[in-house]
Structures are given as structure tokens and as C-alpha cells.
Design a protein around this motif. Structure first.
Motif, PDB file in Angstrom:
ATOM      1  N   PHE A 151      -2.137  -0.469 -12.641  1.00  0.00           N
ATOM      2  CA  PHE A 151      -1.071  -0.772 -11.689  1.00  0.00           C
ATOM      3  C   PHE A 151      -0.951  -2.265 -11.385  1.00  0.00           C
ATOM      4  CE2 PHE A 151      -1.595   3.748 -10.896  1.00  0.00           C
ATOM      5  CZ  PHE A 151      -0.298   4.166 -10.665  1.00  0.00           C
ATOM      6  N   ASN A 152      -1.854  -3.049 -11.970  1.00  0.00           N
ATOM      7  CA  ASN A 152      -1.811  -4.504 -11.779  1.00  0.00           C
ATOM      8  C   ASN A 152      -1.904  -4.867 -10.298  1.00  0.00           C
ATOM      9  OD1 ASN A 152      -1.654  -7.203 -12.534  1.00  0.00           O
ATOM     10  ND2 ASN A 152       0.589  -7.240 -12.407  1.00  0.00           N
ATOM     11  N   VAL A 153      -2.905  -4.287  -9.629  1.00  0.00           N
ATOM     12  CA  VAL A 153      -3.116  -4.553  -8.205  1.00  0.00           C
ATOM     13  C   VAL A 153      -4.589  -4.867  -7.975  1.00  0.00           C
ATOM     14  CG1 VAL A 153      -1.219  -3.086  -7.428  1.00  0.00           C
ATOM     15  CG2 VAL A 153      -3.502  -2.096  -7.721  1.00  0.00           C
ATOM     16  N   SER A 154      -4.870  -5.439  -6.812  1.00  0.00           N
ATOM     17  CA  SER A 154      -6.257  -5.708  -6.453  1.00  0.00           C
ATOM     18  C   SER A 154      -6.899  -4.447  -5.888  1.00  0.00           C
ATOM     19  CB  SER A 154      -6.326  -6.836  -5.420  1.00  0.00           C
ATOM     20  OG  SER A 154      -5.782  -6.402  -4.188  1.00  0.00           O
ATOM     21  N   ARG A 155      -8.200  -4.493  -5.729  1.00  0.00           N
ATOM     22  CA  ARG A 155      -8.925  -3.319  -5.252  1.00  0.00           C
ATOM     23  C   ARG A 155      -8.599  -2.985  -3.790  1.00  0.00           C
ATOM     24  NH1 ARG A 155     -13.747  -1.773  -7.922  1.00  0.00           N
ATOM     25  NH2 ARG A 155     -13.533  -2.235 -10.140  1.00  0.00           N
ATOM     26  N   THR A 156      -8.258  -4.000  -2.987  1.00  0.00           N
ATOM     27  CA  THR A 156      -8.081  -3.757  -1.547  1.00  0.00           C
ATOM     28  C   THR A 156      -6.925  -2.801  -1.252  1.00  0.00           C
ATOM     29  OG1 THR A 156      -9.051  -5.893  -0.985  1.00  0.00           O
ATOM     30  CG2 THR A 156      -7.702  -4.818   0.703  1.00  0.00           C
ATOM     31  N   LEU A 170      -5.480  -0.831  -3.339  1.00  0.00           N
ATOM     32  CA  LEU A 170      -5.759   0.404  -4.072  1.00  0.00           C
ATOM     33  C   LEU A 170      -6.712   1.289  -3.278  1.00  0.00           C
ATOM     34  CD1 LEU A 170      -5.596   2.178  -6.588  1.00  0.00           C
ATOM     35  CD2 LEU A 170      -7.467   0.821  -7.561  1.00  0.00           C
ATOM     36  N   ARG A 171      -7.750   0.677  -2.726  1.00  0.00           N
ATOM     37  CA  ARG A 171      -8.728   1.445  -1.953  1.00  0.00           C
ATOM     38  C   ARG A 171      -8.058   2.117  -0.753  1.00  0.00           C
ATOM     39  NH1 ARG A 171     -11.827  -2.471  -1.032  1.00  0.00           N
ATOM     40  NH2 ARG A 171     -12.978  -2.282  -2.996  1.00  0.00           N
ATOM     41  N   GLU A 172      -7.166   1.388  -0.082  1.00  0.00           N
ATOM     42  CA  GLU A 172      -6.479   1.970   1.076  1.00  0.00           C
ATOM     43  C   GLU A 172      -5.553   3.106   0.648  1.00  0.00           C
ATOM     44  OE1 GLU A 172      -3.499   0.723   4.763  1.00  0.00           O
ATOM     45  OE2 GLU A 172      -4.643  -0.836   3.702  1.00  0.00           O
ATOM     46  N   ALA A 173      -4.865   2.928  -0.476  1.00  0.00           N
ATOM     47  CA  ALA A 173      -3.978   3.984  -0.967  1.00  0.00           C
ATOM     48  C   ALA A 173      -4.774   5.244  -1.313  1.00  0.00           C
ATOM     49  CB  ALA A 173      -3.199   3.495  -2.186  1.00  0.00           C
ATOM     50  N   LEU A 174      -5.931   5.059  -1.931  1.00  0.00           N
ATOM     51  CA  LEU A 174      -6.772   6.204  -2.282  1.00  0.00           C
ATOM     52  C   LEU A 174      -7.301   6.898  -1.025  1.00  0.00           C
ATOM     53  CD1 LEU A 174      -8.787   4.715  -5.290  1.00  0.00           C
ATOM     54  CD2 LEU A 174      -6.928   6.384  -5.392  1.00  0.00           C
ATOM     55  N   GLN A 175      -7.627   6.117  -0.010  1.00  0.00           N
ATOM     56  CA  GLN A 175      -8.094   6.712   1.244  1.00  0.00           C
ATOM     57  C   GLN A 175      -6.991   7.541   1.899  1.00  0.00           C
ATOM     58  OE1 GLN A 175      -9.437   3.180   3.273  1.00  0.00           O
ATOM     59  NE2 GLN A 175     -11.521   3.319   2.435  1.00  0.00           N
ATOM     60  N   VAL A 187       0.837  -1.197   0.000  1.00  0.00           N
ATOM     61  CA  VAL A 187       0.000   0.000   0.000  1.00  0.00           C
ATOM     62  C   VAL A 187       0.875   1.251   0.000  1.00  0.00           C
ATOM     63  CG1 VAL A 187      -1.706   1.308   1.323  1.00  0.00           C
ATOM     64  CG2 VAL A 187      -1.919  -1.175   1.127  1.00  0.00           C
ATOM     65  N   ASP A 188       1.996   1.203   0.740  1.00  0.00           N
ATOM     66  CA  ASP A 188       2.903   2.356   0.785  1.00  0.00           C
ATOM     67  C   ASP A 188       3.428   2.698  -0.607  1.00  0.00           C
ATOM     68  OD1 ASP A 188       2.606   2.620   3.501  1.00  0.00           O
ATOM     69  OD2 ASP A 188       4.465   1.562   4.004  1.00  0.00           O
ATOM     70  N   GLY A 237      -9.526  17.635 -10.563  1.00  0.00           N
ATOM     71  CA  GLY A 237     -10.810  17.265 -11.135  1.00  0.00           C
ATOM     72  C   GLY A 237     -10.826  15.901 -11.793  1.00  0.00           C
ATOM     73  N   ALA A 238      -9.648  15.304 -12.044  1.00  0.00           N
ATOM     74  CA  ALA A 238      -9.599  13.998 -12.707  1.00  0.00           C
ATOM     75  C   ALA A 238     -10.259  12.935 -11.832  1.00  0.00           C
ATOM     76  CB  ALA A 238      -8.157  13.610 -13.005  1.00  0.00           C
ATOM     77  N   ARG A 239     -11.066  12.092 -12.449  1.00  0.00           N
ATOM     78  CA  ARG A 239     -11.740  11.015 -11.715  1.00  0.00           C
ATOM     79  C   ARG A 239     -10.771   9.862 -11.512  1.00  0.00           C
ATOM     80  NH1 ARG A 239     -14.936   6.470 -13.061  1.00  0.00           N
ATOM     81  NH2 ARG A 239     -16.432   5.943 -11.416  1.00  0.00           N
ATOM     82  N   MET A 240     -10.714   9.344 -10.294  1.00  0.00           N
ATOM     83  CA  MET A 240      -9.813   8.239  -9.963  1.00  0.00           C
ATOM     84  C   MET A 240     -10.615   6.940  -9.982  1.00  0.00           C
ATOM     85  SD  MET A 240      -6.972   9.878  -9.589  1.00  0.00           S
ATOM     86  CE  MET A 240      -5.796   8.929  -8.631  1.00  0.00           C
ATOM     87  N   SER A 241     -10.744   6.365 -11.153  1.00  0.00           N
ATOM     88  CA  SER A 241     -11.516   5.136 -11.326  1.00  0.00           C
ATOM     89  C   SER A 241     -10.751   3.953 -10.742  1.00  0.00           C
ATOM     90  CB  SER A 241     -11.769   4.897 -12.817  1.00  0.00           C
ATOM     91  OG  SER A 241     -12.185   3.570 -13.048  1.00  0.00           O
TER      92      SER A 241
END
Length: 279
Positions: A45-50, A52-57, A14-15, A33-37
Motif C-alpha cells: 500500500f506504500n504506507v508507513s507502519r504507523t 497501517l497499525r492503526e488501520a489494523l487495530q 488511516v480512514d 485465517g490469512a496472516r496480515m503481515s
């Protein structure tokens, strides 16, 4: 949306993901303004959602992303008033903190700061590399702050980082930073707490004016002027808070023997120079 480069490997922490996304926001690859889909980013990035979600948070906590019910996450705008407020808070906290720590700096600290300052000289015109060297220079002192102070200042710095990256791209800015930082280091080495205090006040005020006025020359300052008045400092401005560069800066009480300083944004005339001019 620009393709990240390089892409991260499977198993990325995540880091690592947070750092990669953060750099792309700061560099403007992901503009305000760019949407972070999440679907697109997970594929890129070839990663799972879990993770990625923490990094976005984390990026949201950094103030770099905004979450909304209808749009999901998108890149936060760069807001001048927030940059001004961040510098106002730093001005209230950092100079007296450095003064209080003046006897705790070591030869190793000074060597690290000299090395970073040399790197700043060598990387003029290279925005990110110069910014990284400038960060390392000031991180030496920052790492000696009490933990709560350090965490607060780091959070404020994250909020101005994008703005600072753009500002440092101007040809004049690196030389302004190098000159003031060199004087600041000399003050720390000689143990002159008063001089270090005033030079850091000058540096933070200079940077605040530069970042904000480069984005909006008609900006009306408020919180920065309040913080300055609270520290007995006046920066030349109009009644409505407009500042015209280069603005004169003065202290209500005598400063330590600080030499005259001139940058693109700010001018301080020492008592010695004033006496010479009168003579």
C-alpha cells in the motif's frame, strides 16, 4: 495473498487505509485465517507502519481481524453463531426503534430510500453494488436512531457484512430483499408503525435464516429463537433448534394488516389469505 487494487498513494489517511483493507477482507481477497503481515502490507500500500497499525487495530475492533501473540494479526473466521447473535440483537432493537421514529421520517428520507431501492433493482447479480444500495436504503432509518443505538447496530452489521456479501451472490436473494424492502418503505410512507415494525421483523429473521443456513443447513438456532419468542414471534423449528426452509412465521398477537410474504427462507400467511383458503 492477493495484491490489493488499486494501491494507495503516499499520504493516505488511516480512514482510507482502513476502508481499503476492510473491503479486501469482506470480498475474500484476504480469506479467513490469512496472516496480515505489516511489512508486506506497508510495501503493497506504500504506507508507513504507523497508519497501517492503526488501520489494523480498527479492523480488529470491527471483529474482522484477530491478534495473537504467536501469529500476529490474521483474518477472523466467519462464525455462524456470531452471525445469528448479531441478528438476534438487531431484532430486539431495530423494529421497535423504527416504530418509535415513524413520525420523524421526511419526504427527503423517502426519496433517498426510493433511489436506493431503484439501485437495488438495477444491480441484481452485482454483489457489492447491490449490498451498497441495500445499505443506503436502511441507513436512512439507521441515521435517525439515537446515537448509542446507531453505533451498536453499525458494529453488529460490520460483523455480518462478509457473510452477507456471500449470501447476496445467490440469484434468489436480491428479489427477496427487494420485495420485503418495498413493502417496508410503503409502510413508512403511510405512517403505519405496526406494519413497518412487523415487516422489519420479518426481514431481519429472513436474512438471519438465509445467511446461517446457506453456510450450514444443519445449524441449530438458539439466540435467534430466544429473541423471537421475546417479541411474541414463532418460527417453525424442531426441538433442537433446527429450521427447515421455507419455515412458517407467526405472531402471538394479531399483526397489523400485513399481506402474505414468501421468500426462500420464510413464509407468512395473512389472515385474509387464510380466510380465503377456508372459504
Amino acid at each position: 495473498m492477493a495484491n490489493p487494487e488499486p494501491l494507495l498513494r503516499t499520504g493516505t489517511t488511516v480512514d482510507d487505509l482502513h476502508a481499503a483493507l476492510r473491503e479486501r477482507v469482506i470480498s475474500g481477497d484476504y480469506p479467513p485465517g490469512a496472516r496480515m503481515s505489516q511489512a508486506q502490507l506497508a510495501a503493497e500500500f506504500n504506507v508507513s507502519r504507523t497508519p497501517l497499525r492503526e488501520a489494523l487495530q480498527r479492523l480488529e475492533a470491527d471483529g474482522l481481524l484477530i491478534a495473537s501473540a504467536n501469529r500476529g494479526m490474521h483474518v477472523a473466521p466467519v462464525v455462524n453463531s456470531e452471525t445469528e447473535e448479531s441478528y438476534a440483537l438487531r431484532l430486539l432493537i431495530e423494529p421497535p426503534t423504527v416504530s418509535g421514529l415513524i413520525d420523524e421520517f421526511t419526504t427527503t428520507d423517502f426519496d433517498e430510500m426510493r433511489t436506493a431501492l431503484d439501485e437495488m433493482r438495477e444491480t441484481r447479480g452485482h454483489g457489492r453494488r447491490f449490498q451498497d444500495a441495500h445499505d443506503r436504503f436502511h441507513d436512512v432509518a439507521l441515521n435517525r436512531y439515537p446515537a448509542s443505538f446507531r453505533d451498536l447496530i453499525k458494529s453488529l452489521h460490520i460483523r455480518i457484512y462478509r457473510h452477507q456479501r456471500v449470501y447476496l451472490a445467490h440469484n434468489r436473494t436480491p428479489d427477496d430483499f427487494i420485495g420485503v424492502d418495498n413493502l417496508y418503505l410503503d409502510a413508512l410512507i403511510s405512517g403505519e408503525s405496526g406494519l413497518a415494525h412487523h415487516v422489519l421483523q420479518f426481514h431481519l429473521t429472513d436474512a438471519a435464516l438465509g445467511l446461517v443456513l446457506d453456510a450450514d443447513s444443519d445449524h441449530r438456532f438458539a439466540s435467534l429463537l430466544v429473541a423471537l419468542r421475546g417479541r411474541g414471534i414463532d418460527v417453525e423449528h424442531t426441538a433442537d433448534g433446527t429450521v427447515v426452509r421455507p419455515a412458517a412465521i407467526t405472531w402471538s398477537t394479531p399483526t397489523s394488516p400485513m399481506p402474505s410474504l414468501r421468500t426462500s427462507n420464510l413464509v407468512f400467511i395473512s389472515e385474509a389469505e387464510l380466510v380465503d383458503d377456508v372459504g
